[in-house]
Design an enzyme around this catalytic site. Structure first.
Site, PDB file in Angstrom:
ATOM      1  N   ASN A 383       0.824  -1.204   0.000  1.00  0.00           N
ATOM      2  CA  ASN A 383       0.000   0.000   0.000  1.00  0.00           C
ATOM      3  C   ASN A 383       0.863   1.261   0.000  1.00  0.00           C
ATOM      4  OD1 ASN A 383      -2.953   1.002   0.352  1.00  0.00           O
ATOM      5  ND2 ASN A 383      -1.777   2.220   1.808  1.00  0.00           N
ATOM      6  N   ASP A 384       1.633   1.454   1.063  1.00  0.00           N
ATOM      7  CA  ASP A 384       2.391   2.704   1.211  1.00  0.00           C
ATOM      8  C   ASP A 384       3.413   2.894   0.092  1.00  0.00           C
ATOM      9  OD1 ASP A 384       0.993   3.214   3.559  1.00  0.00           O
ATOM     10  OD2 ASP A 384       2.461   2.147   4.780  1.00  0.00           O
ATOM     11  N   VAL A 385       4.019   1.814  -0.400  1.00  0.00           N
ATOM     12  CA  VAL A 385       5.098   1.939  -1.381  1.00  0.00           C
ATOM     13  C   VAL A 385       4.574   2.282  -2.772  1.00  0.00           C
ATOM     14  CG1 VAL A 385       6.631   0.413  -0.103  1.00  0.00           C
ATOM     15  CG2 VAL A 385       5.122  -0.554  -1.851  1.00  0.00           C
ATOM     16  N   VAL A 386       3.232   2.292  -2.960  1.00  0.00           N
ATOM     17  CA  VAL A 386       2.655   2.697  -4.242  1.00  0.00           C
ATOM     18  C   VAL A 386       1.701   3.876  -4.057  1.00  0.00           C
ATOM     19  CG1 VAL A 386       2.863   0.385  -5.205  1.00  0.00           C
ATOM     20  CG2 VAL A 386       0.743   1.029  -4.062  1.00  0.00           C
ATOM     21  N   ALA A 424       1.499   3.028   7.327  1.00  0.00           N
ATOM     22  CA  ALA A 424       1.667   4.455   7.608  1.00  0.00           C
ATOM     23  C   ALA A 424       0.364   5.097   8.068  1.00  0.00           C
ATOM     24  CB  ALA A 424       2.184   5.182   6.374  1.00  0.00           C
TER      25      ALA A 424
END
Length: 457
Positions: A383-386, A424
Site C-alpha cells: 500500500n504505502d510503497v505505491v 503508515a
C-alpha cells in the site's frame, strides 16, 4: 589453560574476521545471501571455539550452561517463527546483542584501571542500553502490541535533551573515575533515551530505525572488544556498525527523508501517522475470473509484493501463477521497493523462499520506467510503497518517499483484505482511480482462485 599459542589464536581470529567480511559481501545480493549467511555463521563458530581454546576461563560450567539455555530457546524460536514475524525476531536479537554488550562492560568495569578502558565502558554501556530498549519498542510496534502511530510524551523534547546531556556528563564521570554507581545510572539513562528515541517514530519508519539500532549494537560490540581486549569482537562490531549505518542512510534516501527527520520529526510537530479512518467512497471491485482475464490477455505483468503477501503466506501461489502466465508467453516481473515489508530485504527473502528467479526481481529504479509499457500491475498486500500521497500530500508521513509508479500502467489490480490503510495509516488515492480494480479477500485464497481461472482458459 591455553591450548592454542598466541600466533594460532591471532590467525584464527583473522580467519573469523575474513569470514565476517565475506558474509557481508554475500548478503549484498539475494543470489548469494544464503551462502553469505552460512559463511558468517561459520566465522562466528570459529571465533567462539577459539575463545574457549585460547583463554583461561574460570567459570566454564556457568558459561556452557548459559550457551545451552540460549541455544535451547533461540533455535526453536528461529525455526518456527513465520516470515511475517521475522522483523520482530531480528529486532529482539539485535536488542539482546546491545544489552549483552552493556552488561559485559559493566561486569568488566572493576578490572579497568586505565582511563582508556573506562572510556570504552563509558561508551558501551549507554549505546548498548539505547539499542536494547529501542529494539524492544520496535518489537512492540511491529507486533502491534502497542500502537504503530508516533507516541509523543508530554515534554518529550525536554526529556530527550535532558537525558542526552545526562548521558554525556555521566559518561565523562565514568571515564574519569571508573565509578560503578555512575555506570549504573548511565545504564538507566541509556534505557530511557532508547525509549524516547523510538516511541515518536511512526510505523512506516520502523524498518529504518531497526537498521539504525543494529548499527548501534555493532558499535557497542566493537567497544566491548576494546573492553575485553578481543580483536574479533572489535572487527565484527565495526563491520556491523559500518554496514548498518550505510544501510540506514540508503533506506532513508529511498524514502526521501533524513534520518534526523525520521527520528525527531514528530517531536518538532511534523508529520504523524495520518488518519486511520476508512473512507466510504465507492471503489471498483472484481472477481477472480475478471482478474484472470486481465492477466491472460496481457503482454507484461508486474507484481508488487508487500507485507500482506507475507501475512497470507501466498508467495508460493504467486510464483505458480507467474509460471502459468509465463507458459502462455506473458512476461512477469516483480517490482521491489527498498522498504517494502517490515525490514530491509523482506520481499526478496519471501520470494526467494518460493524459488522466484532472481532475474525477475527488479529494484525500484529499474522497474519504474517499465510501468509505462506494462499492461497489468498486480499489487499484492502493498500500500504505502505505491501511494501517490508520497508525491502529492505535503505533511503525510511518507511525503517525499520515492514510490513504485504503478499508476503509469494500463491497469492496476489491488489484492486487499479490506480498505484499511497501510502501515503508515493514510489512505491511498490510487484505490479510487478509474484504472484500478480491487480483489478483496485473503491473498492466498484470491490468488488460488485467479490461478485456477487462468489455467482454465
Amino acid at each position: 589453560m591455553n591450548l592454542l599459542p598466541e600466533t594460532w589464536t591471532a590467525l584464527l581470529y583473522l580467519a573469523a574476521a575474513v569470514a565476517f567480511i565475506l558474509a557481508l559481501k554475500g548478503l549484498s545480493s539475494p543470489r548469494t545471501a544464503r551462502r553469505g549467511n552460512l559463511i558468517g555463521a561459520a566465522g562466528a563458530a570459529l571465533a567462539l571455539v577459539t575463545v574457549f581454546l585460547s583463554s583461561d576461563l574460570d567459570n566454564i560450567l556457568p558459561i556452557l550452561a548459559a550457551i545451552a539455555v540460549g541455544t535451547a530457546l533461540a533455535v526453536p524460536a528461529a525455526r518456527r517463527v513465520p516470515m511475517t514475524s521475522m522483523p520482530q525476531l531480528v529486532a529482539l536479537f539485535n536488542g539482546v546483542g546491545g544489552g549483552a554488550a552493556a552488561l559485559v562492560a559493566l561486569l568488566e568495569l572493576p578490572a579497568m584501571t586505565a582511563w582508556g578502558g573506562q572510556l570504552a565502558v563509558a561508551f558501551t554501556v549507554p549505546v548498548g542500553a539505547v539499542a536494547f530498549s529501542g529494539s524492544v519498542v520496535t518489537f512492540l510496534k511491529l507486533q502491534e502490541v502497542m500502537t504503530t502511530r508516533p507516541v509523543v510524551l508530554p515534554g518529550a523534547p525536554v526529556l530527550m535533551v535532558a537525558s542526552a546531556l545526562g548521558v554525556v556528563v555521566l559518561a565523562g564521570v565514568l571515564a574519569a573515575t571508573g565509578s560503578t554507581p555512575a555506570a549504573l545510572v548511565l545504564l538507566a539513562l541509556g534505557l530511557v533515551v532508547g525509549l524516547l528515541l523510538v516511541l515518536p517514530v511512526g510505523g512506516a519508519d520502523v524498518p529504518i530505525v531497526i537498521s539504525l539500532l543494529n548499527a548501534m549494537t555493532g558499535l557497542a560490540v566493537a567497544a566491548s572488544g576494546l573492553v575485553l581486549d578481543n580483536t574479533v569482537l572489535l572487527v565484527g562490531g565495526t563491520l556491523v556498525g559500518a554496514s548498518g549505518t550505510i544501510l540506514t542512510r540508503a533506506m532513508a534516501a529511498a524514502m526521501g527523508r533524513s534520518v534526523s527527520g525520521i527520528l525527531f520529526g514528530a517531536l518538532r510537530g511534523g508529520s504523524t501517522a495520518g488518519s486511520t479512518a476508512v473512507s466510504d467512497r465507492p471503489v471498483r471491485s472484481s472477481s477472480p475470473e475478471d482478474v484472470a482475464i486481465l492477466l491472460a490477455y496481457a503482454h507484461r505483468v508486474v507484481v508488487v509484493p508487500g507485507y500482506g503477501l507475507a501475512v497470507a503466506q501466498a508467495q508460493h501461489t504467486m510464483a505458480e501463477l507467474a509460471q502459468t502466465l509465463e507458459a502462455k508467453g506473458i512476461e512477469v516481473l516483480y517490482g521491489i521497493h527498498p522498504v517494502a515489508g517490515r525490514m530491509p530485504g523482506h520481499m526478496n527473502v519471501l520470494l526467494a523462499e518460493a524459488n522466484v528467479p532472481y532475474e525477475a526481481l527488479k529494484e525500484m529504479d529499474e522497474i519504474n520506467p517499465v510501468f509505462k509499457t506494462t499492461d497489468v500491475v498486480l499489487v499484492v498486500g502493498a500500500n504505502d510503497v505505491v501511494n501517490p500521497a508520497a508525491k502529492t500530500t505535503p505533511g503525510a508521513p511518507i511525503y517525499g518517499m520515492p514510490i513504485l509508479e504503478v499508476a503509469d500502467a494500463q491497469q492496476v489490480v489491488f489484492l486487499k483484505r479490506s480498505m484499511r490503510p497501510g502501515f503508515a495509516g493514510i489512505e491511498n488515492e490510487l484505490l479510487y482511480d478509474p484504472k484500478t480494480t480491487l480483489l478483496f479477500g485473503d491473498a492466498k485464497e484470491s490468488l488460488t482462485k485467479v490461478l485456477s481461472a487462468v489455467k482454465g482458459m
